[in-house]
Enzyme design. Structure first.
Site, PDB file in Angstrom:
ATOM      1  N   GLU A 117     -40.048 -61.868  51.546  1.00  0.00           N
ATOM      2  CA  GLU A 117     -38.918 -62.479  52.250  1.00  0.00           C
ATOM      3  C   GLU A 117     -37.778 -61.466  52.333  1.00  0.00           C
ATOM      4  O   GLU A 117     -37.322 -60.960  51.308  1.00  0.00           O
ATOM      5  CB  GLU A 117     -38.454 -63.725  51.506  1.00  0.00           C
ATOM      6  CG  GLU A 117     -37.363 -64.462  52.253  1.00  0.00           C
ATOM      7  CD  GLU A 117     -36.826 -65.667  51.487  1.00  0.00           C
ATOM      8  OE1 GLU A 117     -36.612 -65.545  50.260  1.00  0.00           O
ATOM      9  OE2 GLU A 117     -36.611 -66.710  52.114  1.00  0.00           O
TER      10      GLU A 117
ATOM     11  N   LYS B 134     -23.917 -76.999  40.345  1.00  0.00           N
ATOM     12  CA  LYS B 134     -23.403 -75.631  40.223  1.00  0.00           C
ATOM     13  C   LYS B 134     -23.481 -74.952  41.582  1.00  0.00           C
ATOM     14  O   LYS B 134     -24.540 -74.875  42.194  1.00  0.00           O
ATOM     15  CB  LYS B 134     -24.226 -74.815  39.217  1.00  0.00           C
ATOM     16  CG  LYS B 134     -23.576 -73.473  38.931  1.00  0.00           C
ATOM     17  CD  LYS B 134     -24.495 -72.497  38.233  1.00  0.00           C
ATOM     18  CE  LYS B 134     -25.330 -71.662  39.160  1.00  0.00           C
ATOM     19  NZ  LYS B 134     -24.554 -70.779  40.066  1.00  0.00           N
TER      20      LYS B 134
ATOM     21  N   GLU C  11     -36.869 -76.053  46.146  1.00  0.00           N
ATOM     22  CA  GLU C  11     -36.903 -75.647  47.565  1.00  0.00           C
ATOM     23  C   GLU C  11     -36.681 -74.147  47.589  1.00  0.00           C
ATOM     24  O   GLU C  11     -35.581 -73.675  47.304  1.00  0.00           O
ATOM     25  CB  GLU C  11     -35.788 -76.332  48.344  1.00  0.00           C
ATOM     26  CG  GLU C  11     -35.947 -77.823  48.414  1.00  0.00           C
ATOM     27  CD  GLU C  11     -34.922 -78.423  49.338  1.00  0.00           C
ATOM     28  OE1 GLU C  11     -33.727 -78.197  49.124  1.00  0.00           O
ATOM     29  OE2 GLU C  11     -35.313 -79.114  50.273  1.00  0.00           O
TER      30      GLU C  11
ATOM     31  N   CYS D 105     -33.829 -69.884  55.050  1.00  0.00           N
ATOM     32  CA  CYS D 105     -35.108 -69.895  54.330  1.00  0.00           C
ATOM     33  C   CYS D 105     -36.286 -70.036  55.276  1.00  0.00           C
ATOM     34  O   CYS D 105     -37.358 -69.523  55.035  1.00  0.00           O
ATOM     35  CB  CYS D 105     -35.119 -71.013  53.302  1.00  0.00           C
ATOM     36  SG  CYS D 105     -34.707 -72.624  54.007  1.00  0.00           S
TER      37      CYS D 105
HETATM   38  P1  NAD Z   1     -30.889 -67.388  44.183  1.00  0.00           P
HETATM   39  O1  NAD Z   1     -32.185 -67.873  43.646  1.00  0.00           O
HETATM   40  O2  NAD Z   1     -30.465 -66.021  43.872  1.00  0.00           O
HETATM   41  O3  NAD Z   1     -29.697 -68.338  43.699  1.00  0.00           O
HETATM   42  C1  NAD Z   1     -29.712 -69.729  43.928  1.00  0.00           C
HETATM   43  C2  NAD Z   1     -28.892 -70.416  42.845  1.00  0.00           C
HETATM   44  O4  NAD Z   1     -29.546 -70.232  41.590  1.00  0.00           O
HETATM   45  C3  NAD Z   1     -27.492 -69.854  42.686  1.00  0.00           C
HETATM   46  O5  NAD Z   1     -26.593 -70.919  42.443  1.00  0.00           O
HETATM   47  C4  NAD Z   1     -27.623 -68.960  41.458  1.00  0.00           C
HETATM   48  O6  NAD Z   1     -26.430 -68.797  40.747  1.00  0.00           O
HETATM   49  C5  NAD Z   1     -28.630 -69.751  40.635  1.00  0.00           C
HETATM   50  N1  NAD Z   1     -29.356 -68.969  39.640  1.00  0.00           N
HETATM   51  C6  NAD Z   1     -29.621 -67.640  39.655  1.00  0.00           C
HETATM   52  N2  NAD Z   1     -30.314 -67.297  38.535  1.00  0.00           N
HETATM   53  C7  NAD Z   1     -30.492 -68.435  37.825  1.00  0.00           C
HETATM   54  C8  NAD Z   1     -31.137 -68.736  36.600  1.00  0.00           C
HETATM   55  N3  NAD Z   1     -31.740 -67.792  35.868  1.00  0.00           N
HETATM   56  N4  NAD Z   1     -31.149 -70.018  36.175  1.00  0.00           N
HETATM   57  C9  NAD Z   1     -30.558 -70.993  36.910  1.00  0.00           C
HETATM   58  N5  NAD Z   1     -29.920 -70.771  38.064  1.00  0.00           N
HETATM   59  C10 NAD Z   1     -29.889 -69.505  38.534  1.00  0.00           C
HETATM   60  O7  NAD Z   1     -30.965 -67.638  45.746  1.00  0.00           O
HETATM   61  P2  NAD Z   1     -29.834 -67.312  46.817  1.00  0.00           P
HETATM   62  O8  NAD Z   1     -29.778 -65.824  46.998  1.00  0.00           O
HETATM   63  O9  NAD Z   1     -28.591 -68.031  46.487  1.00  0.00           O
HETATM   64  O10 NAD Z   1     -30.430 -67.978  48.117  1.00  0.00           O
HETATM   65  C11 NAD Z   1     -31.349 -67.342  48.948  1.00  0.00           C
HETATM   66  C12 NAD Z   1     -32.739 -67.849  48.659  1.00  0.00           C
HETATM   67  O11 NAD Z   1     -32.758 -69.255  48.737  1.00  0.00           O
HETATM   68  C13 NAD Z   1     -33.755 -67.374  49.666  1.00  0.00           C
HETATM   69  O12 NAD Z   1     -34.927 -67.037  48.995  1.00  0.00           O
HETATM   70  C14 NAD Z   1     -33.966 -68.608  50.542  1.00  0.00           C
HETATM   71  O13 NAD Z   1     -35.213 -68.631  51.194  1.00  0.00           O
HETATM   72  C15 NAD Z   1     -33.829 -69.695  49.545  1.00  0.00           C
HETATM   73  N6  NAD Z   1     -33.469 -70.959  50.159  1.00  0.00           N
HETATM   74  C16 NAD Z   1     -34.413 -71.944  50.241  1.00  0.00           C
HETATM   75  C17 NAD Z   1     -34.120 -73.136  50.863  1.00  0.00           C
HETATM   76  C18 NAD Z   1     -35.129 -74.231  51.008  1.00  0.00           C
HETATM   77  O14 NAD Z   1     -34.729 -75.351  51.297  1.00  0.00           O
HETATM   78  N7  NAD Z   1     -36.424 -73.971  50.837  1.00  0.00           N
HETATM   79  C19 NAD Z   1     -32.856 -73.326  51.389  1.00  0.00           C
HETATM   80  C20 NAD Z   1     -31.904 -72.318  51.279  1.00  0.00           C
HETATM   81  C21 NAD Z   1     -32.226 -71.134  50.653  1.00  0.00           C
END
Ligand code: NAD
Length: 488
Positions: free
Chosen positions: A388, A182, A258, A292
């Site tokens: 963050e 997704k 992650e 991140c």
């Molecule tokens: P997010 O958690 O808002 O969304 C990530 C994904 O999860 C999206 O596809 C979203 O649609 C989905 N999602 C949202 N709610 C959900 C639920 N209840 N159940 C299942 N899926 C759901 O994060 P974001 O805003 O897309 O990304 C930014 C965040 O990601 C930051 O916190 C960043 O640090 C983190 N990040 C971490 C890494 C890593 O490798 N550690 C890499 C990239 C980003």
């Protein structure tokens, strides 16, 4: 296909769901608007997967599993090699789509190279998957078998969309699983483009499904699904917790997380200050701070703070503007939600610390642009030191001793990446041992990382590790087989 509104260079692009080898609209016809962060205008409408669509994708993956998992590594590898070539050829288009959807400047686009390299790597690794055998037990031969789980799900964020899409799915597929991925609602266009390349590469129907939509519904359905046996997620710690909870409430699927970070960089007085400045500035400015592992807390030895700050401000001079222009290196924040969130943190910061850089109007009134922002000597317990921000906002604080700075650097629930700048090798090794982080950079900082080192976080920055040497393992079950052998 939908017609592109903003980009005059491309005529149209894919916005539908890719399920069972076919592009389909959402079953209820539902779509969501994608807004360009550079202009604040609508780009296009994208299909929003329903519960029914998500279940159909999982059912397709389940049906495709027996035949896919029976293929030899070499047979599977043929599809990987084709997809790698197609992704490389699509570099310019992927860069433009990402600039339009999440605002990354085309000048900074690298994901197609990383994704293609990852596919090339996994295309050759299938023969590494094997168990072990032993004669340790009298009267027995024992062995282990490594087998795929079945249906794997990948839920990815918007900040490195193609990188995460391929990183997670390539390992899952080469291990013999079939996949439902997704994309993020904030950056769905490159995943949909990759789906067209998956089709061209000839992957059998149902093996590699790619859907778009928000967390609720499709992400939540995947994480609760009884037929999804392993789920790899990258995103915020908040969503990671929800996914872990969904796994516990459903079928205890194996979950790899992650998550977010609040990474410290520690600058000792004996370092190469020019390099420390340049690398720490790039870390927090790259991708407009939406990384991140970006070093959002910098600790500088008190004896070099003034010199560091002067150079650091200069290093944060950016060329902001339309991310489609090759001269721009600082794009907008991904959307208005993220923009407002960062502005709130900046307001919080101003209440407790001195702001030494930031808030210049960048001259693009309708886009979601934020100038790199620096706070100095922020109290350690301030919100902007603990949470963050995920924007180009950094706190630069002083320290005097090693013990003091280790305590400060580790005083966070996150643990993704820490960096140390020093020429003293013993000090560097002491710090590497004491810092609570999945990565420690010595004389380098994030986003520096390599595919053959494990990637993941300590503490609430995640569970499990990804990487060329780790990821296959995350998508394989281990079975023990005990064979009683008659001696006579
Ligand atoms: P997010 O958690 O808002 O969304 C990530 C994904 O999860 C999206 O596809 C979203 O649609 C989905 N999602 C949202 N709610 C959900 C639920 N209840 N159940 C299942 N899926 C759901 O994060 P974001 O805003 O897309 O990304 C930014 C965040 O990601 C930051 O916190 C960043 O640090 C983190 N990040 C971490 C890494 C890593 O490798 N550690 C890499 C990239 C980003």
């Amino acid at each position: 296909m939908s017609t592109i509104v903003q980009n005059p260079k491309a005529k149209s692009f894919e916005t539908r769901l890719f399920i069972n080898g076919k592009f389909v609209e959402a079953s209820d016809g539902g779509k969501f608007d994608l807004i360009s962060p550079g202009t604040g205008e609508k780009v296009v409408e994208v299909s929003e997967a329903t519960e029914e669509d998500t279940n159909t994708a999982v059912a397709a993956a389940k049906a495709a599993f027996p035949a896919w998992s029976a293929l030899s590594p070499q047979e599977k590898g043929v599809y990987f090699k084709k997809l790698a070539v197609l992704i490389r050829e699509s570099h310019a288009e992927l860069a433009e789509l990402e600039a339009l959807s999440m605002g990354r400047p085309v000048s900074a686009y690298f994901e197609s190279f990383v994704a293609a390299q990852t596919l090339d790597h996994y295309s050759e690794t299938g023969y590494d998957i094997m168990g072990a055998s032993s004669l340790n037990q009298k009267g027995y031969v024992t062995m282990t078998m490594r087998q795929p789980y079945g249906v794997a799900a990948a839920i990815i964020p918007w900040n490195v969309p193609v990188g995460f899409l391929i990183n997670k799915t390539a390992a899952a597929l080469m291990a013999g699983n079939t996949v439902v991925a997704k994309s993020s609602e904030k950056a769905p266009l490159t995943s949909a483009k990759v789906a067209t390349l998956v089709e061209k590469a000839g992957f059998p129907p149902g093996v590699f499904n790619i859907i778009s939509g928000h967390g609720p519904v499709s992400g939540s359905v995947l994480s609760h699904h009884m037929d999804v046996r392993v789920l790899s997620f990258a995103g915020s710690s908040k969503t990671g917790r929800l996914i872990q909870e969904a796994a516990a409430k459903s079928n205890l699927k194996s979950v790899l997380l992650e998550l977010g970070g609040k990474s410290p960089a520690i600058v000792f007085s004996d370092c190469d200050i020019e390099k420390a400045v340049q690398k720490t500035a790039f870390s927090i400015q790259f991708n407009s701070g939406q990384t991140c592992m970006g070093n959002s807390r910098i600790y500088v030895h008190e004896s070099i703070m003034d010199a560091f700050l002067e150079k650091f401000h200069k290093a944060l001079t950016v060329a902001s503007g339309d991310p489609l222009l090759p001269t721009v290196n600082h794009g907008p924040q991904v959307d208005v939600i993220q923009y407002n969130k960062i502005q709130n943190y900046i307001e919080e910061g101003k209440k407790v610390a001195k702001m030494t850089l930031g808030e210049l109007p960048l001259g693009h009134e309708n886009g979601f642009f934020i100038q790199p922002t620096v706070f100095v000597n922020t109290p350690e317990d301030a919100k902007i030191m603990k949470e963050e921000i995920f924007g180009p906002v950094v706190s630069v604080n002083t320290f005097s001793t090693e013990d003091e700075v280790v305590a400060k650097a580790n005083d966070t629930e996150y643990g993704l990446y820490a960096a140390v700048f020093t020429k003293d090798i013993s000090r560097a090794m002491r710090m590497a041992k004491r810092l609570e982080a999945g990565h420690v950079g010595v004389n380098c900082t994030s986003p520096t990382t390599f595919p053959d080192v494990p990637f993941g976080g300590y503490k609430s920055s995640g569970t499990g590790r990804e990487g060329w040497k780790q990821s296959l393992d995350s998508f394989l079950e281990t079975k023990a087989v005990l064979i009683a052998v008659d001696d006579e």
